[in-house]
Design an enzyme around this catalytic site. Structure first.
Site, PDB file in Angstrom:
ATOM      1  N   LYS A 165      -1.900   0.915  -7.542  1.00 42.84           N
ATOM      2  CA  LYS A 165      -1.532   2.455  -8.044  1.00 42.84           C
ATOM      3  C   LYS A 165      -0.593   2.042  -9.403  1.00 42.84           C
ATOM      4  O   LYS A 165       0.478   1.984  -9.233  1.00 42.84           O
ATOM      5  CB  LYS A 165      -0.694   3.105  -6.827  1.00 42.84           C
ATOM      6  CG  LYS A 165      -0.244   4.525  -7.501  1.00 42.84           C
ATOM      7  CD  LYS A 165       0.437   5.433  -6.495  1.00 42.84           C
ATOM      8  CE  LYS A 165       0.968   6.834  -6.903  1.00 42.84           C
ATOM      9  NZ  LYS A 165       1.470   7.557  -5.825  1.00 42.84           N
ATOM     10  N   ASP A 213       5.549   6.366  -0.029  1.00 43.33           N
ATOM     11  CA  ASP A 213       6.116   5.519  -1.295  1.00 43.33           C
ATOM     12  C   ASP A 213       7.346   5.375  -1.279  1.00 43.33           C
ATOM     13  O   ASP A 213       8.254   6.131  -1.281  1.00 43.33           O
ATOM     14  CB  ASP A 213       5.470   6.375  -2.488  1.00 43.33           C
ATOM     15  CG  ASP A 213       4.200   6.621  -2.547  1.00 43.33           C
ATOM     16  OD1 ASP A 213       3.489   6.690  -1.817  1.00 43.33           O
ATOM     17  OD2 ASP A 213       3.580   6.778  -3.959  1.00 43.33           O
ATOM     18  N   LYS A 261       2.720  -0.647  -6.487  1.00 42.17           N
ATOM     19  CA  LYS A 261       2.557   0.592  -7.455  1.00 42.17           C
ATOM     20  C   LYS A 261       3.638   0.004  -8.573  1.00 42.17           C
ATOM     21  O   LYS A 261       4.669  -0.486  -8.069  1.00 42.17           O
ATOM     22  CB  LYS A 261       2.995   1.974  -6.553  1.00 42.17           C
ATOM     23  CG  LYS A 261       3.214   3.139  -7.679  1.00 42.17           C
ATOM     24  CD  LYS A 261       3.833   4.188  -6.552  1.00 42.17           C
ATOM     25  CE  LYS A 261       4.248   5.239  -7.746  1.00 42.17           C
ATOM     26  NZ  LYS A 261       4.888   6.251  -6.645  1.00 42.17           N
TER      27      LYS A 261
END
Length: 298
Positions: A238, A139, A202
């Site tokens: 996400k 990430d 995300k």
């Protein structure tokens, strides 16, 4: 290689997304049914990235954290486990050495998380080392300040460098949507990240700006839908930051399901960044089964 302005020209923002309140209200109303659906609740639980990102983390504490996930597989073998474990990149070896259950992804935050304020080659080096150390997902945060100043080409090329360094692992790109002033900025950031090779987009780090919002989720999932239609590649979504209750999770689940379809609710395409949610969902799942749940399992 196409310039990012040319790519963004292929994915025009729809101003109708500025007024998504009606769609969100409908999704919120429809999401209530998932709170009494054991399968849906387990799908949400299986989408959680169980996360520890504390300045007091250590190899020992991270290993103990991972052992709780191992133990969950023994205590509740009939339930789906969490989707992933997410830690700082330096702890990738500890997760790889400790995690024993199948199907739980080994994720790290990297590239100078959460600020993303360092040199591009250092970001790439950290990502590369994390993957070499056992991370199966990484990430990273976009260079938010450069994006807000309009340097889209810089952000695009930096992400492509990171994508190359992340070879062999899934790349999840954090947009930090709470820092963005308009829905069109969220759209553009989504397209830039996906065009650069993101496997997931995300919402936020949960560390700096506002966390996930239904409005950002609508824009991002619509961008995913447009990208998939034209590029022919599936990209995951996400929400992260402030997703704490089963009601919160059910709303994002419904937005994804309504926009992208049931096929997008599997944890290879849908993840939730919210460790506190895990205990709340577990209590609800076990209550439906007539079982007593601990106040805090993880």
């Amino acid at each position: 290689m196409k310039e990012i302005d040319e790519i963004l020209g292929e994915y025009k923002y729809d101003a109708k997304l500025d007024n998504a309140e009606g769609f969100i209200a409908t999704c919120r109303a429809n999401s209530a049914k998932w709170l009494s659906d054991a399968d849906a609740l387990q799908t949400m639980f299986n989408a959680i990235d169980l996360t520890t990102l504390s300045h007091t983390d250590s190899n020992a504490s991270v290993s103990r954290f991972v052992e709780r996930v191992n133990q969950f597989g023994k205590d509740y073998p009939e339930l789906k486990n969490v989707g992933g474990i997410c830690v700082y990149s330096v702890f990738a070896p500890a997760v790889k050495a400790t995690l024993k259950v199948e199907g739980v992804h080994r994720a790290v935050v990297a590239a100078c998380f959460p600020s993303s304020q360092t040199f591009a080659d250092i970001k790439a080096a950290e990502v590369r080392k994390a993957v070499e150390a056992g991370a199966t997902e990484v990430d990273v945060v976009i260079s938010v300040g450069e994006f807000l100043d309009g340097y889209y080409q810089f952000v695009y090329e930096e992400l492509m460098t990171i994508r190359e360094a992340c070879s062999g692992a899934r790349l999840k790109v954090i947009l930090e949507t709470g820092a963005m002033k308009t829905h069109e900025q969220i759209w553009d950031a989504s397209i830039i990240a996906m065009a650069a090779g993101a496997d997931f987009i995300k919402t936020s780090t949960g560390k700096n700006c506002d966390g996930a919002s239904p409005e950002a989720a609508v824009v991002m999932t619509q961008a995913i839908k447009a990208f998939e239609s034209k590029a022919g590649r599936k990209v995951g979504f996400k929400p992260a930051g402030g997703v704490r209750t089963p009601e919160d999770a059910a709303l994002y689940y419904e937005i994804v399901r309504e926009t992208l379809g049931d096929s997008h609710t599997v944890n290879t395409l849908f993840r939730i960044g919210a460790s506190g949610l895990a205990n709340n969902l577990l209590r609800q799942i076990l209550a439906m089964k007539g079982q007593e749940a601990p106040e805090k399992y993880f």
